[in-house]
Design an enzyme around this catalytic site. Structure first.
Site, PDB file in Angstrom:
ATOM      1  N   ASP A 107       2.759   9.849  -4.575  1.00  0.00           N
ATOM      2  CA  ASP A 107       1.943   9.183  -5.396  1.00  0.00           C
ATOM      3  C   ASP A 107       1.399   9.928  -6.767  1.00  0.00           C
ATOM      4  OD1 ASP A 107       0.433   7.147  -6.509  1.00  0.00           O
ATOM      5  OD2 ASP A 107      -0.507   6.686  -4.621  1.00  0.00           O
TER       6      ASP A 107
ATOM      7  N   ASP B 182       4.352   4.288 -10.178  1.00  0.00           N
ATOM      8  CA  ASP B 182       3.868   5.896  -9.773  1.00  0.00           C
ATOM      9  C   ASP B 182       3.919   6.159  -8.245  1.00  0.00           C
ATOM     10  OD1 ASP B 182       1.823   4.005  -8.631  1.00  0.00           O
ATOM     11  OD2 ASP B 182       0.074   4.928  -9.627  1.00  0.00           O
ATOM     12  N   GLU B 183       4.681   5.287  -7.584  1.00  0.00           N
ATOM     13  CA  GLU B 183       4.706   5.566  -6.261  1.00  0.00           C
ATOM     14  C   GLU B 183       6.070   5.657  -5.553  1.00  0.00           C
ATOM     15  OE1 GLU B 183       2.382   3.596  -2.217  1.00  0.00           O
ATOM     16  OE2 GLU B 183       2.516   2.676  -4.183  1.00  0.00           O
TER      17      GLU B 183
END
EC number: 2.7.7.7
Length: 404
Positions: free
Chosen positions: A9, A103-104
């Site tokens: 993350d 973003d993960e």
């Protein structure tokens, strides 16, 4: 063989991107999101969180809580670019991965212990991402996606954490029940009313009790609290629908403005269908009034991706839906029941000139951008276009500057 699932993350991703662009923002309280009265916080730096600021909060409230914060509207194309850089690094280094959001990421490192060591490999992957992109990133490593995701949250900011096999329950036990994915505000309130605040309490409860209180979601929460839920990685996200919404800066009853916005939305979504070789057979329109009451209507149509079929139907739905004399806060258009395929020519209504026009306009849009050519009826409806192909297998990317 023990499974090893890695969760990565990017820390405060939008904020980190802005700081890469402008080093003067380092260590300063920073808010990214809508700058108007109805804007929301898409991302906030750790410096603002001690004032009670969090993502999803109205920007107006965030300003009051942290008046010294620097506020940036945000640029989705920049965030998309950095997200792709990280994606390419992960794609090169791991055999199977899932991009869960902008973003993960998840990656399956099962079997790596025989040759290299999963934790060591994950550590070197994180170091590579930081070195090549300049973005801070945290990770959690365990036997399943859920525990790894929670571990990442505990590792932040810019750190890493491994949960060894057999220690999942003891790791989760002292944590707040809010740390379990799928426990939102309403579910948390229900659990708190039952006296449940820690994961350890859920671990001691019979699964039947959780199911009787929360239904299927209760079963999922119980399994996750016990480290037993193990959903698979999804390398490719098949889109079941595409949609777009617009929250107006000021509530409006201007029918010209409303119909122009609806027209532009339908036009853009129809182009997305054609670009992705998709057809839709269900369209819907949503209206939210100034009193926050929200209504929608949908209509089944023959499978199509043609403007001259879709746009009149969307406008017709809007006219049927809008019956009240109240100011409108938000409008939205959505296409569902998607299948792969190209638009089929109607032998009686379509002309060669019309099909040539579609091809020419789509070619220009693909080369110069979605807003490079528009029908006159959609002129004036700004920022309707997207920054990526919605059918590229990646999950939807939150547009920081859009009001949700």
């Amino acid at each position: 063989m023990n499974k090893n699932i890695l969760h990565l993350d990017l820390d405060t991703f939008f904020v980190s991107c802005e700081r890469l662009i402008d080093s003067r923002l380092q260590k300063r309280p920073l808010l990214v999101g809508g700058t108007g009265d109805r804007g929301v916080v898409a991302a906030c730096s750790y410096e603002t969180r001690r004032f009670g600021v969090h993502s999803g909060m109205p920007m107006r409230l965030a300003k009051r809580l942290c008046p010294e914060a620097v506020i940036i509207r945000g640029n989705s194309s920049i965030y998309t670019k950095y997200s792709h850089q990280v994606t390419e690094i992960i794609k090169e280094k791991v055999p199977i991965f899932e991009k869960a959001s902008v973003d993960e990421f998840y990656a399956d490192l099962t079997g790596m212990d025989k040759f290299f060591g999963s934790y060591k490999y994950a550590s070197e992957l994180r170091t590579t991402i930081i070195k090549e992109t300049g973005l801070p990133i945290s990770f959690g490593l365990s036997g399943n996606k859920i525990v790894s995701k929670v571990a990442t949250g505990e590792a932040k900011p810019n750190n890493q954490l491994r949960i060894d096999p057999g220690f999942e329950k003891s790791f989760l036990a002292p944590l707040s029940i809010r740390k379990i994915p799928s426990v939102g505000d309403k579910t948390y309130q229900i659990l708190r009313n039952l006296g449940i605040d820690k994961v350890s309490v859920v671990q001691q409860m019979p699964i039947e009790m959780m199911t009787s209180v929360l239904g299927v979601n209760g079963t999922t929460i119980w399994k996750r609290a016990n480290g037993l839920d193990n959903p698979p990685l999804i390398p490719f996200h098949e889109r079941k629908s595409i949609s777009t919404e617009r929250t107006f800066t000021k509530d409006t009853i201007d029918m010209v403005k409303l119909r122009t916005t609806i027209f532009a939305m339908a036009e853009n979504l129809a182009f997305q269908l054609r670009r992705g070789d998709k057809l839709a057979s269900c369209i819907s329109v949503k209206i939210r009034y100034s009193d926050f009451n929200t209504y929608s209507k949908q209509l089944k149509i023959p499978y199509t991706s043609a403007d001259h079929v879709i746009i009149p139907k969307v406008l017709e739905l809007f006219d049927k839906l809008y019956e009240r004399r109240l100011l409108i806060r938000l409008v939205g258009v959505k296409f569902t029941d998607l299948v792969s395929g190209n638009y089929q020519i109607n032998l009686f209504d379509d002309t060669e000139e019309m099909l040539s026009l579609y091809h020419a306009m789509d070619t220009i849009r693909s080369r110069y951008g979605e807003l490079s050519i528009q029908k006159a009826s959609s002129m004036g409806a700004k920022t309707i276009g997207r920054f990526q192909n919605p059918f590229n297998g990646e999950p939807p990317i939150l547009l920081a500057h859009r009001k949700q």
